[in-house]
Design a protein around this motif. Structure first.
Motif, PDB file in Angstrom:
ATOM      1  N   GLY A   1     -12.903   2.706   1.184  1.00 25.70           N
ATOM      2  CA  GLY A   1     -13.655   2.966  -0.033  1.00 25.70           C
ATOM      3  C   GLY A   1     -12.815   3.722  -1.037  1.00 25.70           C
ATOM      4  N   ASN A   2     -13.168   3.594  -2.316  1.00 25.36           N
ATOM      5  CA  ASN A   2     -12.452   4.292  -3.391  1.00 25.36           C
ATOM      6  C   ASN A   2     -10.955   3.997  -3.385  1.00 25.36           C
ATOM      7  OD1 ASN A   2     -14.833   5.628  -4.318  1.00 25.36           O
ATOM      8  ND2 ASN A   2     -14.610   7.116  -2.653  1.00 25.36           N
ATOM      9  N   GLY A   3     -10.612   2.774  -2.988  1.00 25.43           N
ATOM     10  CA  GLY A   3      -9.213   2.369  -3.033  1.00 25.43           C
ATOM     11  C   GLY A   3      -8.369   2.828  -1.865  1.00 25.43           C
ATOM     12  N   ILE A   4      -8.993   3.441  -0.845  1.00 25.65           N
ATOM     13  CA  ILE A   4      -8.240   3.952   0.307  1.00 25.65           C
ATOM     14  C   ILE A   4      -8.915   3.503   1.603  1.00 25.65           C
ATOM     15  CG2 ILE A   4      -7.516   6.036   1.559  1.00 25.65           C
ATOM     16  CD1 ILE A   4      -7.332   7.477  -1.095  1.00 25.65           C
TER      17      ILE A   4
ATOM     18  N   GLY B   1       0.832  -1.198   0.000  1.00 20.37           N
ATOM     19  CA  GLY B   1       0.000   0.000   0.000  1.00 20.37           C
ATOM     20  C   GLY B   1       0.868   1.250   0.000  1.00 20.37           C
ATOM     21  N   THR B   2       0.267   2.362  -0.392  1.00 21.12           N
ATOM     22  CA  THR B   2       0.970   3.646  -0.431  1.00 21.12           C
ATOM     23  C   THR B   2       0.310   4.619   0.533  1.00 21.12           C
ATOM     24  OG1 THR B   2       1.489   3.311  -2.777  1.00 21.12           O
ATOM     25  CG2 THR B   2       1.736   5.541  -1.909  1.00 21.12           C
ATOM     26  N   ILE B   3       1.117   5.278   1.368  1.00 15.71           N
ATOM     27  CA  ILE B   3       0.573   6.287   2.277  1.00 15.71           C
ATOM     28  C   ILE B   3       0.066   7.459   1.437  1.00 15.71           C
ATOM     29  CG2 ILE B   3       1.014   7.823   4.225  1.00 15.71           C
ATOM     30  CD1 ILE B   3       1.240   4.886   4.955  1.00 15.71           C
ATOM     31  N   GLU B   4      -1.254   7.653   1.454  1.00 17.67           N
ATOM     32  CA  GLU B   4      -1.875   8.703   0.649  1.00 17.67           C
ATOM     33  C   GLU B   4      -1.929  10.025   1.402  1.00 17.67           C
ATOM     34  OE1 GLU B   4      -3.717   9.625  -3.119  1.00 17.67           O
ATOM     35  OE2 GLU B   4      -2.463   7.994  -2.365  1.00 17.67           O
ATOM     36  N   PHE B   5      -2.133   9.948   2.716  1.00 18.00           N
ATOM     37  CA  PHE B   5      -2.109  11.171   3.521  1.00 18.00           C
ATOM     38  C   PHE B   5      -1.830  10.827   4.980  1.00 18.00           C
ATOM     39  CE2 PHE B   5      -6.638   9.952   3.382  1.00 18.00           C
ATOM     40  CZ  PHE B   5      -6.952   9.908   4.736  1.00 18.00           C
ATOM     41  N   VAL B   6      -1.319  11.827   5.695  1.00 24.39           N
ATOM     42  CA  VAL B   6      -1.068  11.729   7.136  1.00 24.39           C
ATOM     43  C   VAL B   6      -1.737  12.935   7.777  1.00 24.39           C
ATOM     44  CG1 VAL B   6       0.662  11.651   8.960  1.00 24.39           C
ATOM     45  CG2 VAL B   6       1.157  10.604   6.734  1.00 24.39           C
ATOM     46  N   GLN B   7      -2.591  12.675   8.766  1.00 23.01           N
ATOM     47  CA  GLN B   7      -3.308  13.760   9.426  1.00 23.01           C
ATOM     48  C   GLN B   7      -3.065  13.719  10.927  1.00 23.01           C
ATOM     49  OE1 GLN B   7      -7.425  13.268   8.351  1.00 23.01           O
ATOM     50  NE2 GLN B   7      -7.167  14.180   6.328  1.00 23.01           N
ATOM     51  N   GLY B   8      -3.104  14.899  11.546  1.00 20.06           N
ATOM     52  CA  GLY B   8      -2.969  14.984  12.992  1.00 20.06           C
ATOM     53  C   GLY B   8      -1.521  15.038  13.432  1.00 20.06           C
ATOM     54  N   VAL B   9      -1.345  15.278  14.717  1.00 25.68           N
ATOM     55  CA  VAL B   9      -0.018  15.333  15.326  1.00 25.68           C
ATOM     56  C   VAL B   9      -0.041  14.475  16.582  1.00 25.68           C
ATOM     57  CG1 VAL B   9       0.543  17.624  14.431  1.00 25.68           C
ATOM     58  CG2 VAL B   9      -0.661  17.413  16.613  1.00 25.68           C
ATOM     59  N   PRO B  10       1.140  13.979  17.029  1.00 29.45           N
ATOM     60  CA  PRO B  10       1.171  13.184  18.256  1.00 29.45           C
ATOM     61  C   PRO B  10       0.483  13.934  19.393  1.00 29.45           C
ATOM     62  CG  PRO B  10       3.286  13.123  17.150  1.00 29.45           C
ATOM     63  CD  PRO B  10       2.450  14.136  16.419  1.00 29.45           C
ATOM     64  N   PRO B  11      -0.211  13.239  20.323  1.00 33.73           N
ATOM     65  CA  PRO B  11      -0.096  11.803  20.595  1.00 33.73           C
ATOM     66  C   PRO B  11      -0.972  10.886  19.752  1.00 33.73           C
ATOM     67  CG  PRO B  11      -1.537  12.793  22.209  1.00 33.73           C
ATOM     68  CD  PRO B  11      -1.038  13.915  21.343  1.00 33.73           C
ATOM     69  N   SER B  12      -1.653  11.385  18.741  1.00 37.34           N
ATOM     70  CA  SER B  12      -2.429  10.508  17.868  1.00 37.34           C
ATOM     71  C   SER B  12      -2.248  10.979  16.428  1.00 37.34           C
ATOM     72  CB  SER B  12      -3.912  10.513  18.256  1.00 37.34           C
ATOM     73  OG  SER B  12      -4.460  11.806  18.095  1.00 37.34           O
ATOM     74  N   ARG B  13      -2.549  10.085  15.502  1.00 39.01           N
ATOM     75  CA  ARG B  13      -2.360  10.416  14.090  1.00 39.01           C
ATOM     76  C   ARG B  13      -3.232   9.492  13.253  1.00 39.01           C
ATOM     77  NH1 ARG B  13       3.692  11.218  12.293  1.00 39.01           N
ATOM     78  NH2 ARG B  13       3.329  13.085  13.517  1.00 39.01           N
ATOM     79  N   MET B  14      -3.590   9.940  12.058  1.00 38.51           N
ATOM     80  CA  MET B  14      -4.379   9.115  11.149  1.00 38.51           C
ATOM     81  C   MET B  14      -3.641   8.963   9.825  1.00 38.51           C
ATOM     82  SD  MET B  14      -8.256   9.661   9.667  1.00 38.51           S
ATOM     83  CE  MET B  14      -8.988   9.515  11.289  1.00 38.51           C
ATOM     84  N   LEU B  15      -3.654   7.733   9.306  1.00 39.26           N
ATOM     85  CA  LEU B  15      -3.054   7.454   8.006  1.00 39.26           C
ATOM     86  C   LEU B  15      -4.131   7.052   7.016  1.00 39.26           C
ATOM     87  CD1 LEU B  15       0.050   5.221   8.929  1.00 39.26           C
ATOM     88  CD2 LEU B  15      -0.021   7.710   8.664  1.00 39.26           C
ATOM     89  N   GLY B  16      -4.008   7.534   5.786  1.00 40.88           N
ATOM     90  CA  GLY B  16      -4.825   7.053   4.685  1.00 40.88           C
ATOM     91  C   GLY B  16      -3.936   6.230   3.774  1.00 40.88           C
ATOM     92  N   ILE B  17      -4.306   4.986   3.524  1.00 40.10           N
ATOM     93  CA  ILE B  17      -3.449   4.068   2.771  1.00 40.10           C
ATOM     94  C   ILE B  17      -4.177   3.601   1.514  1.00 40.10           C
ATOM     95  CG2 ILE B  17      -2.172   1.889   2.853  1.00 40.10           C
ATOM     96  CD1 ILE B  17      -2.010   2.286   5.911  1.00 40.10           C
ATOM     97  N   LYS B  18      -3.520   3.761   0.384  1.00 39.83           N
ATOM     98  CA  LYS B  18      -4.105   3.383  -0.905  1.00 39.83           C
ATOM     99  C   LYS B  18      -3.645   1.993  -1.304  1.00 39.83           C
ATOM    100  CE  LYS B  18      -4.654   5.106  -5.647  1.00 39.83           C
ATOM    101  NZ  LYS B  18      -4.276   6.207  -6.582  1.00 39.83           N
ATOM    102  N   VAL B  19      -4.598   1.155  -1.691  1.00 32.65           N
ATOM    103  CA  VAL B  19      -4.311  -0.194  -2.178  1.00 32.65           C
ATOM    104  C   VAL B  19      -5.093  -0.410  -3.467  1.00 32.65           C
ATOM    105  CG1 VAL B  19      -3.846  -1.159   0.115  1.00 32.65           C
ATOM    106  CG2 VAL B  19      -6.180  -1.191  -0.788  1.00 32.65           C
ATOM    107  N   PRO B  20      -4.732  -1.409  -4.275  1.00 32.82           N
ATOM    108  CA  PRO B  20      -5.536  -1.709  -5.461  1.00 32.82           C
ATOM    109  C   PRO B  20      -7.002  -1.919  -5.077  1.00 32.82           C
ATOM    110  CG  PRO B  20      -3.473  -2.913  -5.542  1.00 32.82           C
ATOM    111  CD  PRO B  20      -3.535  -2.270  -4.189  1.00 32.82           C
ATOM    112  N   ARG B  21      -7.913  -1.421  -5.905  1.00 31.71           N
ATOM    113  CA  ARG B  21      -9.336  -1.409  -5.557  1.00 31.71           C
ATOM    114  C   ARG B  21      -9.909  -2.789  -5.255  1.00 31.71           C
ATOM    115  NH1 ARG B  21     -12.323   3.249  -6.494  1.00 31.71           N
ATOM    116  NH2 ARG B  21     -11.099   4.991  -7.286  1.00 31.71           N
ATOM    117  N   GLU B  22      -9.346  -3.836  -5.868  1.00 34.58           N
ATOM    118  CA  GLU B  22      -9.906  -5.170  -5.639  1.00 34.58           C
ATOM    119  C   GLU B  22      -9.706  -5.655  -4.206  1.00 34.58           C
ATOM    120  OE1 GLU B  22      -5.970  -5.870  -7.980  1.00 34.58           O
ATOM    121  OE2 GLU B  22      -7.595  -4.391  -7.895  1.00 34.58           O
TER     122      GLU B  22
END
Length: 213
Positions: free
Chosen positions: A150-153, A105-126
């Motif tokens: 959804g939508n590959g992420i 997978g590819t990291i599509e976005f990183v949101q937030g700052v420590p002590p917590s964070r969110m990652l959006g990870i893109k993978v093939p749609r199947e």
């Protein structure tokens, strides 16, 4: 078999090749004790300890593993997630992780700052249909709970423990990670697929019998 709960890390101290085989030498923290022949998860990849030294160990990766995972992208001094394989008597704190990476997978976005964070990870749609919100997923060997997909992420939240004890807190947009789908989702898909095929075959045979009448 592993749990996805990372308590140890190690760094790459040498990289070499034997024909098409990649050989990595990893120096773990002092509490990560392994022996030659042990199975360990390295960034989510099930690996066999081929050689043990006083403060390091070596693993080898064949061409197929190089294609399916990120092992060929490892560099000197890279910080890796380590986990020893489960014993039958061990407590399963996370979810069952096989160490057999399904897709990169590819990291599509990183949101937030420590002590917590969110990652959006893109993978093939199947693969997205296998990733259920509030289900289970392993990213670089770390057991996580997908928030949305959804939508590959798909998105995952990193709690303070994960940021402190794994390398996911170091990830930036564009980084490639190993993704393992929940084993139950894979078995269910296999069983449903078999059931559909059986029904199709049965209907086809029925139609053939009717045509002969």
């Amino acid at each position: 078999m592993f749990t996805g709960i990372i308590r140890h890390r190690g760094r790459v101290i040498s990289i070499s090749k034997k024909k098409d085989i990649i050989v990595l030498e990893i120096k773990p923290n002092k509490k990560f004790l392994v022996s030659k022949g042990d199975s360990v998860s390295i960034n989510g990849v099930c690996s066999t300890v081929m050689d043990k030294r006083p403060d390091s160990f070596k693993v080898e990766y064949m061409v197929e593993t190089q294609k399916r995972t990120t092992v060929k992208d490892f560099k000197l001094e890279d910080n890796l997630n380590l986990e020893k394989s489960l014993k039958l008597s061990d407590l399963v704190d996370g979810h069952l992780v096989t160490g057999h990476v399904d897709v990169k997978g590819t990291i599509e976005f990183v949101q937030g700052v420590p002590p917590s964070r969110m990652l959006g990870i893109k993978v093939p749609r199947e693969y997205i249909s296998f990733i259920a919100p509030k289900g289970s997923i392993a990213v670089d060997g770390v057991g996580l709970t997908p928030i949305e997909s959804g939508n590959g992420i798909f998105t995952v939240a990193l709690v303070p423990y994960t940021l402190s004890n794994t390398n996911l807190g170091d990830k930036v947009k564009g980084d490639i990670v190993n993704v393992e789908i929940d084993i139950l989702a894979k078995y269910m898909a296999q069983l449903i697929g078999l059931r559909v095929n059986i029904k199709k075959d049965a209907k086809k045979k029925t139609n053939q019998v009717e045509d002969r009448k």
